[in-house]
Design a protein around this motif. Sequence first.
Motif, short mmCIF file in Angstrom:
data_model
loop_
_atom_site.label_atom_id
_atom_site.label_comp_id
_atom_site.label_asym_id
_atom_site.label_seq_id
_atom_site.Cartn_x
_atom_site.Cartn_y
_atom_site.Cartn_z
N LEU A 156 1.02 -1.26 0.01
CA LEU A 156 0.03 -0.03 0.15
C LEU A 156 1.04 1.46 0.19
CD1 LEU A 156 -3.21 -0.81 2.37
CD2 LEU A 156 -2.82 -0.75 -0.20
N VAL A 205 -3.13 6.70 3.29
CA VAL A 205 -3.25 5.23 3.28
C VAL A 205 -3.03 4.53 4.22
CG1 VAL A 205 -2.55 3.50 1.77
CG2 VAL A 205 -2.80 5.57 0.57
N MET A 234 -16.58 -1.37 7.32
CA MET A 234 -16.49 -0.16 6.60
C MET A 234 -15.62 -0.35 5.36
SD MET A 234 -16.72 3.61 8.11
CE MET A 234 -14.96 3.89 7.85
N LEU A 235 -14.15 -0.93 5.91
CA LEU A 235 -13.17 -0.90 5.11
C LEU A 235 -13.36 -2.06 3.89
CD1 LEU A 235 -9.82 -0.57 7.04
CD2 LEU A 235 -10.90 0.98 5.14
N GLY A 236 -13.92 -3.34 4.35
CA GLY A 236 -14.11 -4.39 3.38
C GLY A 236 -15.46 -5.13 3.17
N PRO A 263 -4.65 -2.49 -4.38
CA PRO A 263 -5.73 -1.15 -4.37
C PRO A 263 -5.70 -0.88 -2.81
CG PRO A 263 -6.94 -3.30 -4.43
CD PRO A 263 -5.57 -3.62 -4.71
N PHE A 264 -6.08 0.59 -2.90
CA PHE A 264 -6.08 1.03 -1.31
C PHE A 264 -7.36 0.66 -0.70
CE2 PHE A 264 -3.80 4.67 -3.53
CZ PHE A 264 -2.52 4.40 -2.99
N PRO A 265 -7.29 0.71 0.74
CA PRO A 265 -8.68 0.06 1.23
C PRO A 265 -9.75 1.24 1.13
CG PRO A 265 -7.03 0.28 2.88
CD PRO A 265 -6.43 0.55 1.55
N LYS A 266 -10.04 1.51 0.27
CA LYS A 266 -10.87 2.87 -0.27
C LYS A 266 -11.94 2.44 -1.13
CE LYS A 266 -7.29 6.27 0.40
NZ LYS A 266 -7.79 7.60 1.08
N SER A 290 -15.99 -0.62 -1.52
CA SER A 290 -14.73 -0.98 -1.38
C SER A 290 -13.89 -1.55 -2.44
CB SER A 290 -14.33 -1.59 -0.08
OG SER A 290 -12.97 -2.25 0.23
#
Lengths: 399, 277
Positions: free
Chosen positions: A281, A299, A397-399, B122-125, B170
Amino acid sequence: MSNFYSTPRSEANRKSKNSYFAVICLLVCGLVVMTLVVLLASIFFTGGNWLSWDFLFANHLEDNPEESGIWQAIVGSVAMCFLCGVCALPIGIGTAIFLEEFQPRNSLLRSLHWLVQLNITNLAGVPSIVYGILGVTAFVYMFSYFPSITPNDPPTYEIGANYRYQMKTLGGDFVNFPCPDKTDKEFRINESIEAVDSRGNSFTLNVVESRSAAPKNDPVLLDQTVVKGKRPSKYAVKSFFYFHLPFGKTVLAAGLTLGLVILPIIIIASQEALRAVPASLREAALGMGATRWESVREVVLPAATPGFMTGAILAMSRAVGEAAPVLAVMGGVLVTTNGLTNLMAKTPVLPVTIYKWAGDENVGFEHLAAAAIIVLLVLLLVMNSVAILIRSRYEKMLG
Amino acid sequence: MTEIDQPKKTAAKVEMSSNNEILESPSDVAIAIESFNAFYGDFQAIHDVNLNLPAKKVTAFIGPSGCGKSTLLKWINRMNDIVPSAHATGLIKIGDLQILDRQTDVVDLRRRIGMVFQKPNPFPKTIFDNVAFGPRLHFKISKQDLTELVEWSLRKAAVWDEVKDRLNKSALGLSGGQQQRLCIARAIASGPEILLMDEPCSALDPGSTSRVEDLIYELREQYTIVMVTHNMQQASRCSDRTAFFYKGQVIEEGQTEQVFTNPQQKKTEDYVTGKFG
């Protein structure tokens, strides 16, 4: 070749050793669980019956365990925990970010960096009472840089305090009037002055030369009369933002000291959280042309936040349970008159209350100590559950 | 294809704001590498490499593990800066820009040279925020233009149809192949001239691999692409030129077809025919 394989080891023997080992592991594990169960059971049997709403919302009463409670201790513990979190979290997480994300390339700086890292790792193992002594030096007395605070001398550097004089009149009433100079120790009442009586009425103070000149026949006037040359007592009306230097034996000093205790723990936990962020990342962000700070902000920090939270909550639950540094900094306070009205007040906290009660000679306080332990355990449980809840929400929320 | 070939306003903006020497002075050489040596501490990973990478073409770096091809790729956009022991001598030039010069601004350099990594990262966005990451860093751009640019990039990377209904979900929920195409979209969104790809398909299944290969083949119309690969079929399928690396040296460089069918060096022949590697 054949002699290599002529005598096989007993298979039954190997298998029985295997099962012995499994049994030993089970026993050891059972011992740990048993200890915990015995501990919890003994606490609940000793203190369970003493738990009540009255216990939660009452305060410590000397010689009266039946009506004593821990309200001020709960408020004090929560406030102190908040204070130490507020001061230790930004510093701890900032340090962790520096140590992990901004490693220098220069060899001299690198060795310095290594030295800092070594120190932090060692600091995590320092006993908390040592931090208590450090807190006394650094926060309570501030290395004796400022004039120290004594009961007779108001602090030289302070804000939020309004000083007033109080004195008893010949009639027995207490009257108040302003104090123009808080450092004046020789102030005596020599002339008439505007004052306020105990019912809040303003009037002009009647000053007589001696007790014999008092207007004995007029009780109203007598209540407003004082003898000339008498010394009034001084007191301070403190607002919620009352603050002075040095900090003295106050909740602020204790909170900052606890902040020192948990700082290495927070730093190490935050470093772990940052290390858990995949290097790919960071590479992705840097490869897009982000600066180091942009890659950290956009990030790395969002990805590490659940780890930060877990570390912070674990560190703060350690702070809530610490008695030694608080005892060293604030003393063994069990109850205060006014409660926690400002940062410069003293306050009882749960661990110190438990410590004092457990050692109290009066019958009954040992039950109270056990009841307070239950409350402390529940508080810790709630904190940890909140941490887990926030963490799982965030991960969802993230995944 | 034609109507999405250019993002209407944004491409112009991006192109104007980039200091684009290559397009102004048309030249076939996008990246010139001259007597380049790279080191990790005392270990020399690359020995005296001279290479000219052509513009708007796909160049593949092939060779056995540890031969220095990824190292060279990472020096082109200075990603090796984050490796403390890495240093290099020689020249890498894009137009007049000296990449290895200490004064060179890596932030702008990396905007001009996009990078796609081995593992999709990929970013966790959200998907949208992933693609918008680069443009937001480098440009002041209105919300509307940004939306347009994100769509253009995703279409360009042939992933738009699969993600258009879930832009605010996401990116981690995508499959590996979709993630890698998203990463390509992310790389082209900030308007680079050059794309570096470090084994872009090695973590993907065959189906996703062929989609990414098709994409690479299409992208070369607009970008100079340099790609490292372990897969010789892949190099022959989607590259125009191939450079064969062995023990930190370039043994042979030429038209892909020629390198694979008529190699000039014994080592190259042994490698492409599978005698070692």
